[in-house]
Design an enzyme around this catalytic site. Structure first.
Site, short mmCIF file in Angstrom:
data_model
loop_
_atom_site.label_atom_id
_atom_site.label_comp_id
_atom_site.label_asym_id
_atom_site.label_seq_id
_atom_site.Cartn_x
_atom_site.Cartn_y
_atom_site.Cartn_z
N HIS A 30 103.63 53.73 64.51
CA HIS A 30 102.66 53.07 65.39
C HIS A 30 102.88 51.57 65.11
CE1 HIS A 30 97.88 53.02 66.05
NE2 HIS A 30 98.56 52.10 66.48
N HIS A 32 102.99 48.35 68.28
CA HIS A 32 103.21 48.07 69.60
C HIS A 32 103.98 46.74 69.87
CE1 HIS A 32 99.37 50.29 70.53
NE2 HIS A 32 99.06 49.98 69.31
N HIS A 210 95.72 56.90 70.83
CA HIS A 210 94.85 56.49 69.76
C HIS A 210 93.44 57.12 69.81
CE1 HIS A 210 97.63 53.35 69.91
NE2 HIS A 210 97.03 52.42 69.07
N GLU A 213 89.63 55.07 66.18
CA GLU A 213 89.74 53.82 65.59
C GLU A 213 88.32 53.26 65.59
OE1 GLU A 213 92.27 51.04 68.26
OE2 GLU A 213 92.21 49.60 66.50
N ASP A 291 100.98 48.56 63.65
CA ASP A 291 100.27 48.42 64.63
C ASP A 291 100.60 47.04 65.56
OD1 ASP A 291 98.34 49.15 66.61
OD2 ASP A 291 96.61 48.48 65.34
N ASP A 292 100.13 45.81 65.01
CA ASP A 292 100.50 44.47 65.93
C ASP A 292 100.73 43.45 64.88
OD1 ASP A 292 99.64 45.42 68.73
OD2 ASP A 292 97.99 45.92 67.62
N1 HPA Z 1 94.07 50.06 69.55
C1 HPA Z 1 94.13 50.10 71.00
N2 HPA Z 1 94.95 49.36 71.57
C2 HPA Z 1 95.83 48.74 71.14
C3 HPA Z 1 95.98 48.43 69.91
C4 HPA Z 1 95.24 49.23 68.85
O1 HPA Z 1 95.17 49.01 67.54
N3 HPA Z 1 97.00 47.62 69.69
C5 HPA Z 1 97.53 47.39 70.76
N4 HPA Z 1 96.85 47.93 71.69
ZN ZN Z 2 97.84 50.71 68.18
#
Ligand code: HPA
Ligand code: ZN
Length: 350
Positions: A30, A32, A210, A213, A291-292
């Site tokens: 996971h 991006h 996703h 969250e 994630d990011d």
């Molecule tokens: N959630 C939803 N969209 C996203 C995320 C995330 O954590 N990171 C990049 N796009």
């Molecule tokens: Zn994500």
């Protein structure tokens, strides 16, 4: 494959330290790619492409990365992606992520990318595909990191736009293993994308989404029932339903959990409140992911070390999380077996 038990490894109950966590062979499921754009590279690409950024210095960028929820993050994230213009830009972005991952003991990656973020700015989808896959191939050859790429649809846009993206991606289908669903979750339930996911499944692609969250536990159930996902991305709001936790455990449904992201986007106030290890102990196939990373303050290793620091994660728990990441990946059963043996060899040495 059911989860593996590592309770009999040496020092199983010791809190896992950074050296141990780095040495664990791990997969990242996971991530991006646009979220791995470091401020330094963003400035370099802005210069290369003659783009004026709303930030003057790296300090200003870092100060802007102070988010109150998912949407406040996404607003900046899409703005930063504007510096990505050429095939070389997408190559450089992906290559930088792979080099960092290699230093952290990552042996397999299944990154996401958001083609609509780029095609909506007039960039050809081929530019995006070619830059990313050239770097992934180099990563495999030069760094020994295997991969599977996942194309994400933006859920704040209509399903027709996702269909158009799938159509544009048709010449490049052999570059991807699956499709995913990201961006603003609340108000954009899995149901909105059930037809395009069905089409993707019909093309032989895997599906992930996703869910849970910021959105409710019901979105996790809907992602499984309506989108036939092989993994749920995030999924942490399953904690609101004991029945759902049991279902996830019974079905070996992997969750790609992103601890640092959850804290930075205020899903939890502090890492000490994070439920990942409780879910692990209940038999849910949880995995750790970044994630990011450039926006949330750390790559994969940092996500693992934070669990040791704030939740007292043991060596045995860390080994289970790493094994889960390999087992939940889309690699062949044969390669999975090789990777698990690599993990067992490492544990035998520690
Ligand atoms: N959630 C939803 N969209 C996203 C995320 C995330 O954590 N990171 C990049 N796009
Ligand atoms: Zn994500």
């Amino acid at each position: 494959m059911p989860a593996l038990d590592f309770s009999d490894i040496k020092h199983a109950n010791h809190v896992a330290d950074e050296d141990f966590l780095r040495a664990l062979p791990k997969a990242e499921l996971h991530l991006h790619l646009e979220g791995s754009l470091e401020p330094e590279l963003m400035f370099e690409l802005a210069k290369r492409n003659n783009i004026t950024l709303p930030f003057q210095t790296i300090e200003e960028v870092k100060a802007a990365y102070n988010f109150s929820n998912l949407q406040t993050f996404l607003d900046i994230y899409y703005q930063c992606a504007d510096v990505l213009r050429t095939e070389q830009d997408f190559y450089d972005l992906t290559w930088a992520y792979l080099e960092t991952s290699h230093e952290e003991g990552v042996i397999h990656v299944e990154p996401f990318f958001d083609p609509q973020t780029h095609t909506d700015r007039g960039i050809d989808i081929g530019v995006v595909f070619n830059g990313i896959t050239r770097a992934l191939k180099d990563g495999d050859e030069k760094l020994g990191i295997s991969y599977g790429l996942i194309l994400c649809f933006l859920r704040h846009l209509p399903e027709e736009a996702a269909f158009a993206t799938l159509e544009q991606a048709k010449p490049y289908l052999d570059h991807i293993v699956g499709v995913g669903l990201d961006s603003s979750e609340v108000g954009h339930p899995p149901e909105k994308f059930k037809n395009v996911f069905k089409a993707a499944l019909g093309l032989g692609l895997k599906t992930v989404a996703h869910a849970g969250e910021e959105g409710p536990a019901q979105y996790i159930i809907d992602a499984m029932d309506m989108l036939s996902v092989s993994r749920v991305d995030h999924g942490v709001r399953c904690t609101e339903s004991e029945a759902l936790i049991q279902r996830l455990a019974n079905e070996d449904m992997p969750l790609t959990v992103c601890p640092q992201s959850n804290v930075r986007l205020k899903v939890y106030e502090h890492m000490s409140e994070h439920p990942i290890l409780e879910l692990l102990e209940k038999g849910v196939m949880v995995t750790v992911n970044a994630d990011d990373p450039s926006f949330f303050g750390g790559y994969l290793l940092k996500n693992y070390t934070e669990l040791s620091e704030h939740l007292g994660m043991t060596r045995s728990q860390a080994a289970s999380l790493a094994a889960n990441s390999l087992l939940a990946s889309f690699i062949s059963d044969e390669t999975k077996q090789e990777y698990i043996e690599e993990l067992e060899d490492m544990l035998a040495k520690w």
